[in-house]
Scaffold this active site. Structure first.
Site: not given
Length: 168
Positions: A11, A15, A50
């Site tokens: 987490a 990534k 995001h």
């Protein structure tokens, strides 16, 4: 350029951000296949963060369950980011779907990329043993899925503190 890059890490390891950077270094169009579902305010905020970070120029496809169908529907040579496998796995677990069959279908389609594909997943097996059966099952299923995808990937990157380490 047909290739599968598998990006795995814990987490907040960077990534998704790294996957986005790799993909945006390629020519457009860019496709983001999202597996998250917004069940609560916190998840809605994560999804919004995001989306705003990606900015314009992205086609977003929501595929919380039918990830294989979303991938197969893409035109050849499309640059794709799939984020993330552990959320997709969670969706199927909570719906009591046949995980073995779903993971096999996904592995088979990812083994034959039709463009530069980037797949993000969480490494969940490096922490403590979970205290309940559902969490232990999730950890085990995620580990098995990650192994399958890593086996068919051309490149595997492990993200640690925002840094990519090439594993394969």
């Amino acid at each position: 350029m047909e290739s599968l890059t598998f990006i795995i890490g814990g987490a907040r390891s960077g990534k998704s951000r790294h996957a986005e950077e790799l993909l945006t270094a390629l020519p457009r169009p860019w496709t983001y296949i999202a597996t998250a579902e917004a069940y609560d305010d916190e998840m809605r905020e994560r999804i919004a963060m995001h989306r705003s970070r990606r900015g314009e120029g992205w086609l977003t496809v929501d595929a919380p369950f039918d990830l294989v169908g979303a991938i197969e529907a893409l035109p050849a040579e499309r640059s794709v980011l799939i984020d993330c496998l552990t959320l997709w796995l969670t969706n199927h677990m909570l719906a009591n779907h046949d995980l073995e069959a779903e993971c096999l279908r996904l592995t088979e389609v990812l083994a034959h990329p039709r463009g530069p594909w980037f797949v993000v997943s969480n490494e969940v097996g490096q922490g403590i043993v979970p205290d309940n059966a559902l969490a232990r099952r999730f950890r085990d299923e995620a580990g098995r899925l990650n192994q399958k995808i890593a086996a068919v990937a051309d490149t595997v990157l492990l993200m640690v503190a925002g840094l990519p380490l090439k594993v394969k």
